[in-house]
Design a protein around this motif. Structure first.
Motif, PDB file in Angstrom:
ATOM      1  N   ARG A 148     101.248-104.906   5.790  1.00 32.44           N
ATOM      2  CA  ARG A 148     102.665-104.783   6.118  1.00 32.44           C
ATOM      3  C   ARG A 148     103.324-103.623   5.369  1.00 32.44           C
ATOM      4  NH1 ARG A 148     105.195-109.012   8.741  1.00 32.44           N
ATOM      5  NH2 ARG A 148     103.800-110.757   9.233  1.00 32.44           N
ATOM      6  N   GLN A 180     104.357-105.623  12.822  1.00 37.50           N
ATOM      7  CA  GLN A 180     105.441-105.183  11.937  1.00 37.50           C
ATOM      8  C   GLN A 180     105.381-103.684  11.701  1.00 37.50           C
ATOM      9  OE1 GLN A 180     105.149-104.137   8.507  1.00 37.50           O
ATOM     10  NE2 GLN A 180     107.090-104.721   7.522  1.00 37.50           N
ATOM     11  N   GLN A 188     112.907-103.430  17.962  1.00 35.28           N
ATOM     12  CA  GLN A 188     112.249-104.362  17.046  1.00 35.28           C
ATOM     13  C   GLN A 188     112.014-105.712  17.709  1.00 35.28           C
ATOM     14  OE1 GLN A 188     114.058-104.805  13.182  1.00 35.28           O
ATOM     15  NE2 GLN A 188     114.259-102.599  12.872  1.00 35.28           N
ATOM     16  N   ALA A 195     108.252-107.485  18.628  1.00 37.17           N
ATOM     17  CA  ALA A 195     107.877-108.613  17.772  1.00 37.17           C
ATOM     18  C   ALA A 195     106.696-109.393  18.324  1.00 37.17           C
ATOM     19  CB  ALA A 195     109.072-109.541  17.580  1.00 37.17           C
ATOM     20  N   LEU A 242     112.942-106.044   8.602  1.00 44.45           N
ATOM     21  CA  LEU A 242     111.474-106.108   8.537  1.00 44.45           C
ATOM     22  C   LEU A 242     110.992-106.202   7.094  1.00 44.45           C
ATOM     23  CD1 LEU A 242     110.658-103.324  11.172  1.00 44.45           C
ATOM     24  CD2 LEU A 242     110.730-105.797  11.541  1.00 44.45           C
ATOM     25  N   GLN A 256     106.814-102.014  14.806  1.00 46.60           N
ATOM     26  CA  GLN A 256     108.268-102.155  14.788  1.00 46.60           C
ATOM     27  C   GLN A 256     108.902-101.130  13.854  1.00 46.60           C
ATOM     28  OE1 GLN A 256     108.007-106.471  13.728  1.00 46.60           O
ATOM     29  NE2 GLN A 256     109.652-106.731  15.228  1.00 46.60           N
TER      30      GLN A 256
END
Length: 491
Positions: free
Chosen positions: A380, A462, A37, A41, A406, A465
């Motif tokens: 997201r 995101q 993660q 980023a 997240l 991730q």
């Protein structure tokens, strides 16, 4: 009392979900997920992929020259991402091409309306047709109409789709697009118009399939409507010409009908079946280190409609999932299980690539231990759902705990997977859904507005991730998720 009883019945389930066990995934695996993660980023690999696809290829409607370029693009970039294996798997399907469309108001207020043909629409006569319009509030009202109301007329369904984060109103409204022409034709109508299945206020109509392909009964002869494919399957054009109006133009037509109840339109549309085509699913994988026979599939569909450049539908999904799988190897990690990313062919016009994948891999589907598809834009991710049996739910809880930084919450146990995963789902493969915020998705869906500028690079990061975390933890979990079960919705 009923509400109280239902609430009390839900308490054990909710309590179980609230307790996140810490014994299934090792501290080392969790630390590696956190490192993934952190590394991702600031990684814009996914954005560069979707930028390249939408710029160098653009719109890539199934069976077109751009379809072939998209396959070549995916093969090239999958190899550049460093997958252990990249393969092309053939997918054969029928091809439809749209032509020009013109819909005009006749009478005292002559004007043109912004419309687009629905996929697989039958053509009008070359000179078009002119007929009175009959409006219906929704598909149920059209279904209840008598033949006397519609004989020789144009059916118009005015139902408006509502915005929701999960896109939930789409399922309620899309039947007007996929079934409206058949219903209208059964009542004697000569054409169908619908309000676009979309939530925007632009004068950009939304296309999409106007019929479920494969719905023709065996034995139906080939004709100007029904075609028999080389494999014996039967597909068809819509029963009558079918088109969608932009939201502002649908409003305009509704106002005109209040002023002139007997309003007539001139309706001219071209669309035709042009034969069969072989495209490909593009498959890349990282081979598992200790359990290579156990496979986790993620992906999106490579094709788009012929409007926009297919950025959110579904260039983003291909880019997110490919970047997530590649990131694991890039960080010097190798999962126990095989991770496979698929850029599926021709989802838009019949889920042909997804069905072909399930057929081609039928013998190994019992060893597919999980699947997830990214096909809802680039917003997201806010929640993870999983279609797993109760004994495997604690693993999902642990995965969600790793996704919590997240801002991804724990969802339900009724995940059905994306359209391209339907064949795998039917075979019992456990489904996972990383739900994206789709509040604005249907502003853009199937329109000229589906372009790269609508993607937020931070939101895309995101997503990557989240997928990388999910894949790393599921790919290394000590237990494999059970297959061949019937998912039960969480209360």
């Amino acid at each position: 009392m009923r509400l109280l009883t239902a609430a009390l019945l839900c308490l054990p389930v909710l309590a179980a979900q609230a307790e996140t066990p810490s014994t299934l995934l090792s501290p080392e695996l969790k630390a590696q997920a956190a490192s993934l993660q952190a590394a991702l980023a600031t990684d814009d690999t996914a954005y560069h992929l979707v930028e390249s696809l939408t710029t160098e290829v653009g719109a890539r409607v199934a069976g077109s020259e751009a379809d072939a370029r998209a396959v070549a693009w995916a093969e090239k970039h999958f190899k550049q991402l460093g997958f252990d294996k990249v393969t092309l798997e053939p997918v054969r399907f029928p091809v439809w091409r749209r032509g020009d469309i013109r819909i005009s108001v006749l009478g005292d207020s002559p004007q043109s309306l912004h419309a687009i043909a629905l996929g697989w629409s039958k053509s009008t006569p070359e000179a078009g047709l002119s007929a009175e319009v009959v409006a219906f509030d929704d598909l149920d009202a059209l279904s209840a109409a008598s033949p006397e109301q519609l004989q020789g007329k144009i059916a118009y369904v005015s139902a408006r789709m509502e915005k929701r984060r999960n896109g939930g109103d789409y399922g309620r409204r899309v039947a007007a697009r996929s079934s409206g022409a058949e219903i209208a034709a059964s009542k004697g109508a000569v054409a169908l118009l619908i309000r676009s299945i979309g939530t925007d206020s632009d004068r950009l109509p939304h296309t999409g399939m106007g019929i479920w392909l494969g719905g023709i009964k065996p034995g139906t002869p080939a004709s100007d409507r029904a075609m028999v494919l080389s494999n014996g399957e039967r597909v068809a054009l819509t029963a009558v010409p079918a088109a969608a109006l932009s939201n502002p133009d649908a409003d305009q037509l509704s106002r005109l009908l209040k002023l002139q109840p007997k309003l007539k339109l001139h309706y001219q549309l071209a669309g035709q079946y042009v034969g069969e085509y072989t495209s490909h699913n593009v498959v890349g994988e990282i081979t598992g280190s200790t359990k290579p026979e156990e496979i986790i599939v993620v992906g999106g569909h490579l094709d788009s409609w012929d409007v926009g450049t297919g950025a959110i539908d579904d260039g983003a999904g291909v880019a997110i999932t490919a970047a997530a799988v590649a990131a694991i190897k890039k960080q010097g990690l190798r999962p126990a299980r095989t991770l496979r990313v698929v850029a599926f062919a021709n989802e838009e016009q019949g889920v042909w690539g997804g069905k072909a994948y399930a057929r081609a891999h039928a013998a190994e589907l019992a060893n597919h231990v999980g699947a997830a598809e990214s096909d809802f834009g680039a917003g997201r991710i806010y929640r993870i759902d999983a279609g797993v049996p109760a004994k495997d739910w604690p693993l999902v809880q642990e995965i969600q705990a790793a996704l919590d930084p997240l801002n991804i919450e724990l969802g339900g146990q009724d995940a059905g997977g994306g359209a391209d995963l339907s064949g795998m789902r039917d075979a019992g493969v456990p489904m996972f859904e990383l739900l994206q915020d789709g509040t604005d998705y249907f502003d853009l869906h199937h329109t000229d507005n589906d372009t790269l500028d609508k993607i937020d690079p931070a939101a895309l990061r995101q997503n990557v991730q989240a997928y990388a975390t999910f894949l790393w933890l599921l790919g290394n979990a000590p237990q494999r998720v059970q297959t061949n079960f019937v998912p039960t919705p969480t209360p």
